[in-house]
Write an enzyme that holds these catalytic residues in place. Structure first.
Site, PDB file in Angstrom:
ATOM      1  N   LYS A 141       4.688  -3.024   2.745  1.00  8.60           N
ATOM      2  CA  LYS A 141       4.523  -2.523   1.359  1.00  8.60           C
ATOM      3  C   LYS A 141       5.325  -1.383   0.971  1.00  8.60           C
ATOM      4  CE  LYS A 141      -0.082  -4.792   1.392  1.00  8.60           C
ATOM      5  NZ  LYS A 141      -1.455  -4.857   1.909  1.00  8.60           N
ATOM      6  N   GLN A 181      -5.941  -0.239   2.250  1.00 10.23           N
ATOM      7  CA  GLN A 181      -5.779  -1.455   3.265  1.00 10.23           C
ATOM      8  C   GLN A 181      -7.223  -1.802   3.905  1.00 10.23           C
ATOM      9  OE1 GLN A 181      -2.751  -3.132   3.581  1.00 10.23           O
ATOM     10  NE2 GLN A 181      -3.983  -4.693   4.826  1.00 10.23           N
ATOM     11  N   ASP A 240      -4.662  -3.975  -6.684  1.00 11.84           N
ATOM     12  CA  ASP A 240      -5.231  -5.008  -5.686  1.00 11.84           C
ATOM     13  C   ASP A 240      -6.048  -6.063  -6.529  1.00 11.84           C
ATOM     14  OD1 ASP A 240      -4.438  -5.813  -3.186  1.00 11.84           O
ATOM     15  OD2 ASP A 240      -5.733  -4.234  -2.168  1.00 11.84           O
TER      16      ASP A 240
END
Ligand code: NDP
Length: 307
Positions: A59, A103, A126
């Site tokens: 990422k 994460q 997200d």
């Protein structure tokens, strides 16, 4: 062509994601040139989970390649929930950060729902915050979870209008199955969500013009579950022993999806491979969401990212 020859067209998510990343990078450069706002993404990782570290590194590298700011905050696995919440609060207040991603999975002593709920919904790239889940459910603009967003982009690119098609989504998680179903509904598909209690899942799957597999069970969906000509989107990422018995004995593994690819490709019209299908789209959509969030802060309309 014999009945055993794969006939499905491969949906090349890797190539699509590379093009999308280039478009996001160009749009981000235009945004910075016209407003001085450089999109910034902060990724937070707690602990040393090997797979998570690889995802976070990918990422970060992709964000930088797109010309955006990339910050990685790696906290030790025994970090307290209070420390993590304090970091989120700092990132929420940081004007140079437009997207925050924590994460998953988090260590057991941390309440993941509480942490995700602490992220400013407008920086929740997200799309996991309940505010964004609610916005998606009622059709308001908001941050949409990256993996389902990437799946819908691929589907629209392949099929054009999805209106009226029968879609079956296997899996009802908050991060894939449910938002996937919402997005397909918004495209005017007739959507069925299946899960572990669904009766006669193979028969249900055979009704699908669009079949999305988000289960986490290696090669569960076989060719005889698929309607001839259907479009199959395989979200699953499962590690199984290497095909080579010597390598398998050494503990070497390979990645497969939730769909038995070779079998399914003999029946489906179009299909995503694993790897190289949905996975790369997830990171590209993360960058797209970060760019969109930065545009909101800059007070400008995002450029179209369509191909
Ligand atoms: P979850 O474990 O959260 O959800 C799995 C879903 O599958 C549940 O709804 C479960 O049903 C359902 N399920 C389990 N077994 C069966 C069965 N035998 N028949 C029918 N349904 C079943 O997983 P996620 O949604 O987080 O992820 C799904 C897969 O996608 C995983 O392989 C994951 O690694 C992958 N993934 C890939 C991403 C990418 O970028 N490509 C991103 C995110 C995930 P129930 O609710 O009844 O338990």
């Amino acid at each position: 062509m014999t009945a055993d020859t794969p006939s499905a067209t491969l949906i090349d998510g890797k190539a699509f994601a590379a093009r999308l990343t280039t478009r996001v990078g160009a749009a981000a450069a235009r945004l910075e040139a016209s407003t001085g706002v450089r999109p910034g993404l902060a990724v937070v990782i707690v602990g040393e989970d090997a797979a998570s570290q690889i995802y976070v590194r990918n990422k970060g590298e992709t964000t930088l390649r797109a010309g955006m700011r990339s910050d990685t905050h790696a906290l030790p696995k025994d970090s307290s929930q209070i420390d993590l919440l304090a970091l989120i609060a700092r990132l929420n207040a940081d004007a140079g950060i437009h997207g925050i991603l924590v994460q998953l999975p988090l260590p057991d002593h941390i309440d993941a729902a509480l942490v995700l709920g602490a992220i400013d919904p407008d920086k929740d790239v997200d799309g996991f915050h309940v505010i964004n889940a609610g916005r998606l459910a009622v059709g308001l603009p908001g941050m949409v979870p990256c993996t389902p967003l990437g799946c819908v982009m691929l589907l629209k690119h392949e099929l054009g209008s999805l209106s009226g098609l029968n879609a079956v989504v296997v899996g009802r998680s908050n991060i894939v199955g449910k938002p996937m179903a919402q997005l397909l509904l918004a495209e005017s598909c007739t959507v069925t969500i299946a899960h572990s209690r669904t009766r006669d899942l193979p028969a249900l799957c055979r009704t699908a013009d669009i079949l999305v597999a988000a289960v986490g069970r290696a090669e569960m969906i076989t060719g005889d579950w698929i309607k001839p000509g259907a479009t199959v989107i395989d979200v699953g990422i499962n590690r199984v022993p290497s095909r080579d018995p010597v390598k398998a004995a050494e503990g070497r593994t390979r990645i497969v999806g939730d769909v038995a690819f070779e079998d399914a490709a003999r029946v489906a019209g179009r299909i995503t491979p694993v790897p190289g299908g949905v996975g790369p789209m997830t990171i590209a959509c993360l960058l797209a969401n970060t760019y969109t969030a930065a545009c909101r802060v800059a007070g400008v309309q995002p450029d179209s990212l369509d191909a």
